[in-house]
Write an enzyme that holds these catalytic residues in place. Sequence first.
Site, PDB file in Angstrom:
ATOM      1  N   HIS A  94       6.219 -44.256 -39.408  1.00 29.36           N
ATOM      2  CA  HIS A  94       5.785 -42.865 -39.224  1.00 29.36           C
ATOM      3  C   HIS A  94       5.841 -42.046 -40.501  1.00 29.36           C
ATOM      4  CE1 HIS A  94       5.415 -42.733 -34.779  1.00 29.36           C
ATOM      5  NE2 HIS A  94       6.152 -43.828 -34.895  1.00 29.36           N
ATOM      6  N   ASP A 118       4.233 -35.890 -46.532  1.00 29.04           N
ATOM      7  CA  ASP A 118       4.444 -36.003 -45.084  1.00 29.04           C
ATOM      8  C   ASP A 118       3.675 -37.210 -44.569  1.00 29.04           C
ATOM      9  OD1 ASP A 118       5.352 -35.259 -42.585  1.00 29.04           O
ATOM     10  OD2 ASP A 118       4.745 -33.168 -42.818  1.00 29.04           O
ATOM     11  N   VAL A 156       2.018 -30.700 -37.015  1.00 29.85           N
ATOM     12  CA  VAL A 156       1.842 -29.253 -36.873  1.00 29.85           C
ATOM     13  C   VAL A 156       0.387 -28.872 -37.153  1.00 29.85           C
ATOM     14  CG1 VAL A 156       2.486 -27.038 -37.891  1.00 29.85           C
ATOM     15  CG2 VAL A 156       4.262 -28.725 -37.335  1.00 29.85           C
ATOM     16  N   TYR A 216      -3.800 -81.933 -52.457  1.00 29.83           N
ATOM     17  CA  TYR A 216      -2.392 -81.702 -52.796  1.00 29.83           C
ATOM     18  C   TYR A 216      -1.989 -80.211 -52.662  1.00 29.83           C
ATOM     19  CZ  TYR A 216       2.060 -81.728 -55.170  1.00 29.83           C
ATOM     20  OH  TYR A 216       3.385 -81.554 -55.441  1.00 29.83           O
TER      21      TYR A 216
HETATM   22  P1  ADQ Z   1       8.354 -34.901 -38.465  1.00 35.90           P
HETATM   23  O1  ADQ Z   1       8.874 -35.001 -39.846  1.00 35.90           O
HETATM   24  O2  ADQ Z   1       9.292 -34.388 -37.474  1.00 35.90           O
HETATM   25  O3  ADQ Z   1       7.756 -36.293 -37.926  1.00 35.90           O
HETATM   26  P2  ADQ Z   1       5.804 -33.429 -37.784  1.00 35.90           P
HETATM   27  O4  ADQ Z   1       4.747 -34.454 -37.709  1.00 35.90           O
HETATM   28  O5  ADQ Z   1       5.329 -32.146 -38.362  1.00 35.90           O
HETATM   29  O6  ADQ Z   1       7.065 -33.910 -38.644  1.00 35.90           O
HETATM   30  O7  ADQ Z   1       6.337 -33.146 -36.339  1.00 35.90           O
HETATM   31  C1  ADQ Z   1       7.180 -32.059 -36.065  1.00 35.90           C
HETATM   32  C2  ADQ Z   1       7.164 -31.767 -34.564  1.00 35.90           C
HETATM   33  O8  ADQ Z   1       8.220 -30.874 -34.256  1.00 35.90           O
HETATM   34  C3  ADQ Z   1       5.883 -31.124 -34.104  1.00 35.90           C
HETATM   35  O9  ADQ Z   1       5.471 -31.711 -32.893  1.00 35.90           O
HETATM   36  C4  ADQ Z   1       6.250 -29.643 -33.916  1.00 35.90           C
HETATM   37  O10 ADQ Z   1       5.570 -29.033 -32.853  1.00 35.90           O
HETATM   38  C5  ADQ Z   1       7.717 -29.713 -33.589  1.00 35.90           C
HETATM   39  N1  ADQ Z   1       8.428 -28.542 -34.121  1.00 35.90           N
HETATM   40  C6  ADQ Z   1       8.592 -28.205 -35.400  1.00 35.90           C
HETATM   41  N2  ADQ Z   1       9.290 -27.082 -35.514  1.00 35.90           N
HETATM   42  C7  ADQ Z   1       9.603 -26.687 -34.269  1.00 35.90           C
HETATM   43  C8  ADQ Z   1      10.363 -25.600 -33.715  1.00 35.90           C
HETATM   44  N3  ADQ Z   1      10.969 -24.676 -34.455  1.00 35.90           N
HETATM   45  N4  ADQ Z   1      10.473 -25.524 -32.399  1.00 35.90           N
HETATM   46  C9  ADQ Z   1       9.893 -26.457 -31.628  1.00 35.90           C
HETATM   47  N5  ADQ Z   1       9.199 -27.506 -32.075  1.00 35.90           N
HETATM   48  C10 ADQ Z   1       9.061 -27.627 -33.387  1.00 35.90           C
HETATM   49  C11 ADQ Z   1       7.606 -37.632 -38.444  1.00 35.90           C
HETATM   50  C12 ADQ Z   1       6.914 -37.740 -39.796  1.00 35.90           C
HETATM   51  C13 ADQ Z   1       5.571 -37.040 -39.727  1.00 35.90           C
HETATM   52  C14 ADQ Z   1       4.711 -37.660 -38.621  1.00 35.90           C
HETATM   53  C15 ADQ Z   1       5.492 -37.713 -37.320  1.00 35.90           C
HETATM   54  C16 ADQ Z   1       4.738 -38.486 -36.247  1.00 35.90           C
HETATM   55  O11 ADQ Z   1       7.723 -37.160 -40.819  1.00 35.90           O
HETATM   56  O12 ADQ Z   1       4.894 -37.130 -40.972  1.00 35.90           O
HETATM   57  O13 ADQ Z   1       3.569 -36.858 -38.438  1.00 35.90           O
HETATM   58  O14 ADQ Z   1       6.748 -38.329 -37.498  1.00 35.90           O
HETATM   59  O15 ADQ Z   1       4.462 -39.780 -36.651  1.00 35.90           O
END
Ligand code: ADQ
Length: 733
Positions: free
Chosen positions: A168, A375, A380, A502
Amino acid sequence: MGKDPKLIVVSNRLPVEVVRTEDGLKYHPAAGGLATSLQSVRKQRDMVWLGWPGIHVWDDKERKEIERRLLKEYESVPLFLPPSDFDLYYEGFSNGTIWPLFHYFPQNAHYEAREWSAYKAINAVFRDKILEIARPGDLLWIHDYHLMMLPELVREALPEAKIGFFLHIPFPSSELFRMLPWREEILRGLLGSDLIGFHSHGYARHFLSSLLRLLGLEQEFGRVITGDRVVKVDTFPIGVDVGRFETAMGTKAVQKELADLEDQTRDRKIVLTVDRLDFTKGIVERLESFDHFLSENPDWHRRVTLISLAVPSRTGVPEYQALKKEVDEAVGRINGRYGRPGWVPIWYMYRFLPFDRLVALYGAADVALVTPLRDGMNLVAKEYLAAHPDGTGVLILSETAGAAEELGEALIVNPHDTEQISEALLHALTMSESEQMARNLPMLARLRRYDVVRWAEDFLGGLEPEIAPAKQQVQVRLDEAGLELLLEAYRSTNRRLLLLDYDGTMVPFAARPEEAAPDEELLTLLVRLVKDKKNTVVIISGRDLETLQDWLGEIGADLVAEHGAQIRRPGDTKWTRQTTEAPDGWKGELRPLLELYVDRTPGSMLEEKTASMAWHYRRAEPDLGDLRAKQLMENLEGVIANTPLVIMQGSKVVEVKESGIGKGRAALRWLDSDTIYDFILATGDDVTDEEMFEVMPDGAWSIRIGVDRRSAAKYSLRGTSAFRSMLRSLVGD
Ligand code: ADQ
């Protein structure tokens, strides 16, 4: 039942967290993400989820109770990890080494042998549990960087298992990856899988080039051959549950949240940022860009609010505490500098928000500012688009998020470029609605098509056996039954001809040709084959005669060197040069050209044989080697036109040879002789062996060693070790 085999999903954490409270244990299911994506998969097949439940439990009775409830209500199997190793594995190796290194923060990564040991030990705990619950035929889907050794550990115990792995986070460039002291082990750990998935094509490329540079493993269309197995490497960009966001936008709860927000912000534009509080997300850099924007655009004061939402993460770790302080201070400084009565430029929220409130924020935001420094994907960005089904809103997205590969219509920025981000903000805040929609609607259409459910199905589909394209002539894989037939034929015949290549057939390729000498077992097997009076054994190779003489001269077999240019029968003292029509002196004419390529390609070398010259580039830098090989072929084609010379490209070698020399013609010396053979076996692995397969009479056993591809051979065997066990069966071991 009619269901497909069971799917076992394995990840560090279960999609449900067990928490100890004053009122006893509470179960908190995690919404969204993987859990949602696998919902539809659950309908088609049995599925269990294996992982840590988020709590250490010592009491046996309590463990049993948790196990029972998790299995019954959440189809989850908890794994209680040994607390002694847990921190070293989790905070230590996973988050203190792999996470920073893979996100291009090598300065934050540390390398501790005991953390690495704990990482392997915990991976082995996962393996043990899998062995307890898996049945033959089950599919295993292992997730993420905490469990990179697990595929190989399972493979050792269950050679036939179907194993998929998904990473991920980014896979860094091989230059960065090689900083890891245990880099080869990690690569081998991952190669235990049948399918390895990444979010972006870039990460898959990085992984493949690490395999090539560190383990010398080549790929062909994303398929890597390791030992006797093929590992597929592919790209599966994770999606979001678009429908869930669209539906949520229409609910009363979200509409109320939206109305409240509008009340509070009135006619101000909202720029939104949402992250886990992590150093990879570029939060401080982004605040600096906003600062710059406010200082450059005073007319936007009071007209814009940045809502910055950060979810607490790894709060016990000092670096994360320091980051939190830095963010707090930056927010305080900016609000202090620009804030006026009635206008706070940044609303900063440090907490987890329930889904409805998060969706309302997405919906209310005019602009989403998503600028991670690095990332894997970034959900998001996709969630923001999904919460605007009409296509309005503006997404500003970092080029270093995996999502940028798919979301090219967004305003793409370099997360370190303050000036550029500030300009993108101005562009976003003044963008017409028609431009917003022109950008967002194509992205939304793609997000709807490849949503999180398709993502999971696509990956699992990749784990199913491949169906060969209809027209391709693929050989029949010699399975146990096939080998049994071959053995029967062998045993019941008296005049047998064995034509054996071989390199790549009897022994695997080595980095240097001189390192591929036969081992003791191979020599013994060959001697036993030769001693059997019913056998004529011919070793038919592209090697030079000195090497063949040196390695195999004593076993008493017929030897064919240099693809048929030189032949030596048992008892002969000398080799016989096969004649051709090529003029004397052709080598002198071509030598300067070939030497030029040796000079221009560090690591390559020239080999001269009786009837050929070969330019080898296995040890050259791979990309340069391939490029130079193409150039050399073009060059040679011009020079040798209308001569009795031909060019051949083998595995990391370009060879010019006299035509009329080849393994096919060499094989005919035996096939066309007075002896009528009643059993003929021909084995080989590369293009030079194809000529031999082509001249085989009906009824011969022609076997290509390696993965299936177009070939004139009738049968195939997986690799050198499968060939070796066939030899053992032939001699009766
Ligand atoms: P993350 O590093 O956690 O995931 P991201 O893909 O942005 O990063 O996911 C974050 C999740 O947390 C989103 O679904 C968002 O809605 C939720 N979130 C963030 N802040 C929040 C808050 N304050 N309250 C509620 N919800 C919140 C890892 C990898 C990423 C990859 C994902 C999926 O680092 O690059 O996209 O896995 O594979």
